[in-house]
Design a protein around this motif. Structure first.
Motif: not given
Ligand SMILES: [Zn+2]
Length: 455
Positions: A69, A71, A228, A265, A315
């Protein structure tokens, strides 16, 4: 007759992450095309006839890190939501700024982000963000492997810091349409290294109808989803108020969850939420570095005990898998008062095979075994912080650092050598960031960010 192969990688220690998690001294990986033909003890001299050999004195070879996961282009917010924002920097700063970042800026950020991932020993990413076409383009050129989703939502994210959840159907429709178009264009691209997902941003930022439509589109396209969930107190409160249940129970009830869904998460997931998730086979991306910063660590032990397939991700902004593994071990051992919880071999498994399983790629990547894709990294062991290197799992997981990653190979191609991406120009990417920094800095300061540059 010697066996002809394209690439032979020799190392003092081989961590194949195959069943039983052995470490092999004097190991080698033989690669033909994009596949591993041998990963094990070095064969006698003359056994192979390699077109190229990489053999560094003092090195370890292991599967490339899989980032379940992330970005990649979110580095624009680097350091601006970490301190002194009361944990609300995400909504108060990032959500208010990201809508105004131009397509061209996302292009530059994706390029620099890919260099960061490669430099960190990551060979596969699972990304949900804006302008995914630019990330796909950088991934395609850089040699990375990626699963990518366009960020779909139907609230105004920039209003969430005020608690305004007004739904705007036209926003949701437009973003889902772009996400579908992205998937149709890019799924299977870059010799199959890119897979698309549909990325419903979060449980509370999509209405039930948008979740359902997105699920239907993903199913129609035969691709997975990325979301998420149970990430914030606010999200859990909103779902509880609107739906009378927890976020994972809600997603199960509306038919969103399935084994092809990656849920990031679970920081605030209840037992009932975890039961709901386990029922559906949905998979879990656990991001050990962001949680301690936010002061809330998910119940990794309870989640794994439910049998929910789990792997590690980074993340955003801090894409260091070594730090991630260490954070997970340190936090969980302190929380449980158990110095034996999460052995280093298991932590490494969670950032390789575990994360590959979360992405549905467990048959293709995540371990070094014959028949699998040749995605691997070589870690240089010559630094004084690593010596004497005894070759066990703690030696690698507790002591190695990102700059020790010397070589990365994806699909049998060398994409990082001597610590430098071979197909990207990191200097060009970084100087492009420099050109944009004054503008970003001004916006960040106006939203409460703490940058002291470009005043
Ligand atoms: Zn995230």
């Amino acid at each position: 007759m010697p066996d002809e192969v394209d690439l032979l990688v020799r190392a003092d220690f081989l961590y194949p992450m195959s069943p039983g998690l052995p470490v092999i001294a004097d190991g080698e990986v033989a690669i033909r095309g994009d596949r591993i033909v041998h990963a094990g003890p070095a064969r006698p001299a003359g056994h192979w006839k390699p077109a190229r050999t990489i053999a560094r004195r003092g090195s370890a070879v292991l599967p490339g890190f899989v980032n379940a996961h992330c970005h990649t282009a979110s580095i624009v917010f680097r350091s601006q939501t970490d301190d002194g924002t009361g944990g609300v920097g995400l909504a108060g700063i990032a959500f208010r700024m990201e809508k105004d970042i131009s397509d061209e800026e996302w292009r530059v950020l994706a390029e620099a982000g890919c260099a960061d991932m490669l430099r960190s020993g990551v060979t596969t990413i699972n990304d949900i963000w804006y302008a995914p076409w630019h990330l796909a383009d950088s991934v395609s050129r850089s040699g990375l492997r990626a699963q990518i989703a366009h960020k779909v939502f139907d609230v105004r994210l920039e209003e969430l810091h005020r608690g305004d959840y007004t739904r705007h159907a036209h926003i949701g429709e437009a973003r889902l349409k772009d996400g579908v178009a992205f998937a149709e264009r890019w799924n299977g691209a870059a010799e199959g290294r890119i897979t698309a997902r549909i990325g419903t941003h979060a449980t509370d930022t999509c209405s039930a109808s948008l979740h359902r439509e997105a699920r239907a589109e993903a199913t129609r396209l035969g691709i997975g989803m990325h979301i998420h969930t149970a990430q914030t107190v606010k999200e859990v409160a909103v779902i509880q108020q609107e739906q009378g249940c927890g976020p994972l129970e809600y997603l199960r009830d509306i038919g969103m969850l399935a084994p092809d869904v990656v849920c990031a998460h679970l920081s605030y997931a209840s037992d009932a939420d975890l039961d709901a998730m386990a029922e559906t086979g949905a998979r879990y991306a656990h991001c050990p570095t962001i949680y301690p910063r936010r002061g809330r660590y998910p119940r990794l032990d309870v989640i794994r005990a439910r049998g929910i397939p789990t792997g590690f991700g980074t993340d955003w902004m801090q894409n260091d898998p070594f730090e991630g593994m260490r954070n997970a071990i340190n936090v969980m051992r302190v929380r449980l008062g158990d110095p034996d919880y999460l052995p280093t071999a298991e932590a490494l498994w969670l950032h390789t095979m575990g994360a590959a399983t979360v992405l549905g790629l467990e048959r293709e990547i995540g371990s070094l075994e014959p028949g699998k894709k040749a995605d691997l990294i070589l870690v240089d062991l010559n630094g004084p912080h690593l010596q004497p290197y005894y070759g066990d799992h703690p030696a690698l997981v507790f002591y190695a650092r990102v700059p020790d990653v010397a070589v990365s190979i994806v699909d049998g191609q060398v994409v990082l050598e001597d610590g430098r991406p071979t197909r990207l120009d990191p200097e060009a990417a970084l100087s492009a960031l420099d050109r944009h920094k004054p503008g970003w800095s001004r916006t960040l300061r106006s939203l409460g960010g703490r940058c002291v540059c470009c005043g």
